[in-house]
Design a protein around this motif. Structure first.
Motif, PDB file in Angstrom:
ATOM      1  N   LEU A   1      10.861   3.033  -2.821  1.00  0.00           N
ATOM      2  CA  LEU A   1      10.313   2.971  -4.173  1.00  0.00           C
ATOM      3  C   LEU A   1       8.838   2.595  -4.118  1.00  0.00           C
ATOM      4  CD1 LEU A   1      13.101   1.025  -6.127  1.00  0.00           C
ATOM      5  CD2 LEU A   1      12.492   3.439  -6.416  1.00  0.00           C
ATOM      6  N   ILE A   2       7.980   3.425  -4.729  1.00  0.00           N
ATOM      7  CA  ILE A   2       6.565   3.089  -4.877  1.00  0.00           C
ATOM      8  C   ILE A   2       6.406   2.368  -6.207  1.00  0.00           C
ATOM      9  CG2 ILE A   2       4.215   3.952  -5.022  1.00  0.00           C
ATOM     10  CD1 ILE A   2       5.134   6.432  -3.490  1.00  0.00           C
ATOM     11  N   VAL A   3       5.954   1.120  -6.130  1.00  0.00           N
ATOM     12  CA  VAL A   3       5.840   0.276  -7.319  1.00  0.00           C
ATOM     13  C   VAL A   3       4.455  -0.377  -7.358  1.00  0.00           C
ATOM     14  CG1 VAL A   3       8.307  -0.200  -7.593  1.00  0.00           C
ATOM     15  CG2 VAL A   3       6.949  -1.589  -6.016  1.00  0.00           C
ATOM     16  N   ARG A   4       4.142  -1.002  -8.491  1.00  0.00           N
ATOM     17  CA  ARG A   4       2.897  -1.753  -8.619  1.00  0.00           C
ATOM     18  C   ARG A   4       3.024  -3.061  -7.837  1.00  0.00           C
ATOM     19  NH1 ARG A   4      -1.075   1.527 -10.238  1.00  0.00           N
ATOM     20  NH2 ARG A   4      -0.323   2.937 -11.847  1.00  0.00           N
ATOM     21  N   ALA A   5       2.058  -3.323  -6.967  1.00  0.00           N
ATOM     22  CA  ALA A   5       2.096  -4.545  -6.166  1.00  0.00           C
ATOM     23  C   ALA A   5       1.630  -5.748  -6.981  1.00  0.00           C
ATOM     24  CB  ALA A   5       1.217  -4.391  -4.931  1.00  0.00           C
ATOM     25  N   GLN A   6       2.227  -6.903  -6.694  1.00  0.00           N
ATOM     26  CA  GLN A   6       1.747  -8.134  -7.315  1.00  0.00           C
ATOM     27  C   GLN A   6       0.279  -8.323  -6.951  1.00  0.00           C
ATOM     28  OE1 GLN A   6       2.940 -10.336  -9.358  1.00  0.00           O
ATOM     29  NE2 GLN A   6       5.163 -10.252  -9.301  1.00  0.00           N
ATOM     30  N   PRO A   7      -0.621  -8.443  -7.921  1.00  0.00           N
ATOM     31  CA  PRO A   7      -2.055  -8.530  -7.607  1.00  0.00           C
ATOM     32  C   PRO A   7      -2.438  -9.788  -6.850  1.00  0.00           C
ATOM     33  CG  PRO A   7      -1.662  -8.900  -9.957  1.00  0.00           C
ATOM     34  CD  PRO A   7      -0.355  -8.447  -9.370  1.00  0.00           C
ATOM     35  N   SER A   8      -1.593 -10.808  -6.880  1.00  0.00           N
ATOM     36  CA  SER A   8      -1.937 -12.077  -6.234  1.00  0.00           C
ATOM     37  C   SER A   8      -1.611 -12.099  -4.747  1.00  0.00           C
ATOM     38  CB  SER A   8      -1.192 -13.225  -6.924  1.00  0.00           C
ATOM     39  OG  SER A   8       0.210 -13.034  -6.813  1.00  0.00           O
ATOM     40  N   LEU A   9      -0.951 -11.062  -4.237  1.00  0.00           N
ATOM     41  CA  LEU A   9      -0.518 -11.089  -2.846  1.00  0.00           C
ATOM     42  C   LEU A   9      -1.694 -10.998  -1.886  1.00  0.00           C
ATOM     43  CD1 LEU A   9       2.637  -8.796  -3.012  1.00  0.00           C
ATOM     44  CD2 LEU A   9       2.577 -11.280  -2.765  1.00  0.00           C
ATOM     45  N   ALA A  10      -1.659 -11.857  -0.871  1.00  0.00           N
ATOM     46  CA  ALA A  10      -2.744 -11.889   0.124  1.00  0.00           C
ATOM     47  C   ALA A  10      -2.416 -10.935   1.271  1.00  0.00           C
ATOM     48  CB  ALA A  10      -2.934 -13.311   0.638  1.00  0.00           C
ATOM     49  N   TRP A  11      -2.492  -9.643   0.988  1.00  0.00           N
ATOM     50  CA  TRP A  11      -2.251  -8.671   2.053  1.00  0.00           C
ATOM     51  C   TRP A  11      -3.233  -7.522   1.923  1.00  0.00           C
ATOM     52  CZ3 TRP A  11       3.418  -6.741   0.717  1.00  0.00           C
ATOM     53  CH2 TRP A  11       3.411  -6.093  -0.510  1.00  0.00           C
ATOM     54  N   ASP A  12      -3.336  -6.738   2.988  1.00  0.00           N
ATOM     55  CA  ASP A  12      -4.209  -5.572   3.008  1.00  0.00           C
ATOM     56  C   ASP A  12      -3.500  -4.505   3.837  1.00  0.00           C
ATOM     57  OD1 ASP A  12      -6.141  -3.643   3.076  1.00  0.00           O
ATOM     58  OD2 ASP A  12      -7.611  -4.823   4.194  1.00  0.00           O
ATOM     59  N   LEU A  13      -2.821  -3.609   3.142  1.00  0.00           N
ATOM     60  CA  LEU A  13      -2.032  -2.576   3.810  1.00  0.00           C
ATOM     61  C   LEU A  13      -2.829  -1.280   3.994  1.00  0.00           C
ATOM     62  CD1 LEU A  13       1.289  -3.106   1.822  1.00  0.00           C
ATOM     63  CD2 LEU A  13       0.788  -3.914   4.135  1.00  0.00           C
ATOM     64  N   GLY A  14      -4.049  -1.256   3.471  1.00  0.00           N
ATOM     65  CA  GLY A  14      -4.832  -0.022   3.485  1.00  0.00           C
ATOM     66  C   GLY A  14      -5.191   0.361   2.061  1.00  0.00           C
ATOM     67  N   GLU A  15      -5.496   1.627   1.870  1.00  0.00           N
ATOM     68  CA  GLU A  15      -5.927   2.114   0.559  1.00  0.00           C
ATOM     69  C   GLU A  15      -4.704   2.433  -0.318  1.00  0.00           C
ATOM     70  OE1 GLU A  15      -8.633   5.325   1.328  1.00  0.00           O
ATOM     71  OE2 GLU A  15      -9.892   4.083   2.629  1.00  0.00           O
ATOM     72  N   THR A  16      -4.135   1.376  -0.902  1.00  0.00           N
ATOM     73  CA  THR A  16      -2.880   1.496  -1.652  1.00  0.00           C
ATOM     74  C   THR A  16      -3.101   1.738  -3.136  1.00  0.00           C
ATOM     75  OG1 THR A  16      -2.776  -0.869  -2.106  1.00  0.00           O
ATOM     76  CG2 THR A  16      -1.766  -0.103  -0.051  1.00  0.00           C
TER      77      THR A  16
END
Length: 216
Positions: free
Chosen positions: A101-116
């Protein structure tokens, strides 16, 4: 036997293998693990250098961010926001299993998966070894264990032949089914939309909630 490849198919004996994998991931290293589709290469989703190392190992750019595997459907709300009810229904129906499932990510998450573009692709794999590891590590960025453009690995040895020493630990769970990739549904727009057909057919999805077919 390659010393990096460790048997991890039997819950009664896989403890040391999972311990080593957890240790490697916590230090920002890479691990190969079996899933219900193909073998995956995994990194701690919240360690940006580890995610970059994953992309480098595959020969992939940031424009193709990896999906994130989670151990339980209850993790969905910790990572995603504004999840449509239809997407929740699909998760309840098909997780663990071959649905991404492609969903909206929580904006507060401290991650960097690429150009998401503020999204994340989530899945709960239907594989005992993978879920046992995920229960201990939390969310993992996981992409198919192969060099970009090469066939996906269906054994730990296949994965090693392609990725070599870029990965510290290869968890050997036996042959992965490897026949069909996961179905991908985009749940970020006004309607649910099939992005990639795979293990779960459009008809099955629509038995749960309306999902549009891919645009021509």
């Amino acid at each position: 036997m390659n010393e990096r490849i460790t048997p991890a198919s039997d819950p009664t004996t896989w403890g040391p293998a999972l311990d080593e994998a957890v240790n490697v991931l916590s230090r920002g290293g890479l691990v190969v693990l079996p899933t219900d589709t193909v073998y995956g290469i995994a990194a701690d989703a919240f360690t940006p250098p580890a995610v970059q190392a994953l992309l480098d190992a595959k020969g992939r750019g940031r424009q193709m961010p990896p999906p994130v595997l989670i151990g339980d459907v209850r993790t969905l709300d910790g990572l995603a926001t504004d999840v449509p009810e239809g997407a929740r229904a699909l998760a309840e129906a098909f997780w663990p299993g071959g649905l991404t499932l492609i969903v909206r990510a929580q904006p507060s998450l401290a991650w960097d998966l690429g150009e998401t573009r503020g999204t994340v692709a989530l899945r709960v794999p239907d594989h005992e070894t993978a879920r046992a590891l995920l229960r201990r590590t939390g969310p993992l960025a996981v992409s198919s264990a192969n060099r970009t453009g090469s066939p996906a690995a269906v054994t730990a040895q296949d994965a090693y032949d392609q990725l070599g020493d870029s990965v510290a630990v290869y968890l050997d769970g036996g042959d992965a089914p490897g026949q069909v990739a996961s179905t991908i549904v985009d749940a970020t727009g006004p309607t649910l939309r099939l992005v990639r057909a795979g293990a779960i057919g459009l008809e099955q999805l629509n038995e749960v909630t309306p999902v549009e077919g891919p645009t021509a």
